[in-house]
Write an enzyme that holds these catalytic residues in place. Structure first.
Site, mmCIF file in Angstrom:
data_model
loop_
_atom_site.group_PDB
_atom_site.id
_atom_site.type_symbol
_atom_site.label_atom_id
_atom_site.label_comp_id
_atom_site.label_asym_id
_atom_site.label_seq_id
_atom_site.Cartn_x
_atom_site.Cartn_y
_atom_site.Cartn_z
ATOM 1 N NE ARG A 69 -4.037 6.942 1.353
ATOM 2 C CZ ARG A 69 -4.166 8.200 1.760
ATOM 3 N NH1 ARG A 69 -3.076 8.923 2.031
ATOM 4 N NH2 ARG A 69 -5.357 8.739 1.908
ATOM 5 N NE ARG A 116 11.330 1.417 -1.110
ATOM 6 C CZ ARG A 116 11.154 2.623 -1.656
ATOM 7 N NH1 ARG A 116 9.953 3.189 -1.656
ATOM 8 N NH2 ARG A 116 12.164 3.256 -2.207
ATOM 9 C CG ASP A 118 5.260 4.475 -0.756
ATOM 10 O OD1 ASP A 118 4.296 5.217 -0.497
ATOM 11 O OD2 ASP A 118 6.097 4.127 0.098
#
Length: 257
Positions: free
Chosen positions: A49, A196, A51
């Site tokens: 998945r 990130r 974001d």
């Protein structure tokens, strides 16, 4: 039958991969379009998945259907019903025991950072940006500390629902292409916001706010509250999935350039 598909998308137009109540997930767009080709509802299962705001050069997913269609129909027919910021790159029939997520051996990501005093216009939403000059050498040295199996709690989102923070990093690279710095990662799996958060810490290293030893200490301390802020999602790309060759899938990886 079970169909696997390779997918490319521009994440700025979606609220992440997962289906959303407002229909703004990548999964929503694809399921609706595939259903028009199949003549029945389908449910997609993805390798990973992403974001909101995160892109994919090669996401892999699968669905099951009773519809008999040429493989080209799953590509051209589905794309005919999709907006231009998401595309099915390939489709193929796979064995019944294939699963896009659970059959995957590794996932790959790249983060593309534009390092220049002025933010980019033509690449807005497609790359990250940092305005001060970065020293790539200590960033490369620090990144190597991520290799192998670690507890990545220092780079894990507080809302991450993974049962364990232990992940194995197979490869990592930091390269410079003109004004762009490209971070490449391959691991068995990733935690929410892991890349990130790592990029945010490496940027601190590049500007001298952290040295290589301090970056290593962050990893060892396993405390997210001690780490630098999460970096913007704009430059993050899901670039591929590693499967056993026995599944006989088309190419499941791509690179930013």
């Amino acid at each position: 039958m079970k169909i696997a598909i390779g997918i490319e998308y521009h994440g700025a137009y979606f609220q992440g991969w997962q289906s959303q109540p407002n229909g703004r997930g990548v999964q929503d767009a694809l399921e609706q379009s595939i259903a028009r080709v199949a003549g029945e509802k389908v449910r997609l299962h993805a390798a990973g998945r992403t974001d909101s705001g995160v892109h994919a050069l090669m996401q892999v997913a699968h669905f099951e259907t009773t519809a008999q269609r040429p493989q080209t129909a799953w590509v051209r027919g589905t794309n005919a019903h999709l907006p231009p910021w998401v595309r099915v790159r390939w489709a193929c029939v796979v064995a019944d025991d294939f699963h896009a997520r659970f059959s995957a051996r590794a996932r790959s990501y790249q983060y593309v950072l534009y390092n220049h005093a002025v933010a980019p216009a033509s690449q807005h939403g497609r790359v990250g940006w940092y305005h001060r000059p970065l020293n790539i050498v200590p960033m490369q040295q620090a990144a190597q500390l991520l290799l192998g199996e670690h507890d990545f709690s220092a780079f894990r989102a507080s809302e991450c629902q993974a049962s364990s923070p232990i992940r194995t990093m197979h490869s990592v690279g930091v390269t410079q292409q003109g004004q762009y710095i490209v971070f490449s990662f391959k691991a068995n799996a990733f935690l929410q916001h892991q890349i990130r958060n790592v990029v945010g810490a490496l940027v601190y290293v590049g500007q001298g706010k952290l040295d290589v030893a301090a970056f290593g200490a962050l990893l060892q301390n396993r405390d997210r509250t001690l780490s630098p802020p999460t970096f913007m999602p704009d430059g993050l790309y899901f670039t591929g999935v590693t499967y056993d060759a026995s599944w006989q899938l088309p190419a499941c990886d791509a690179e930013w350039n």
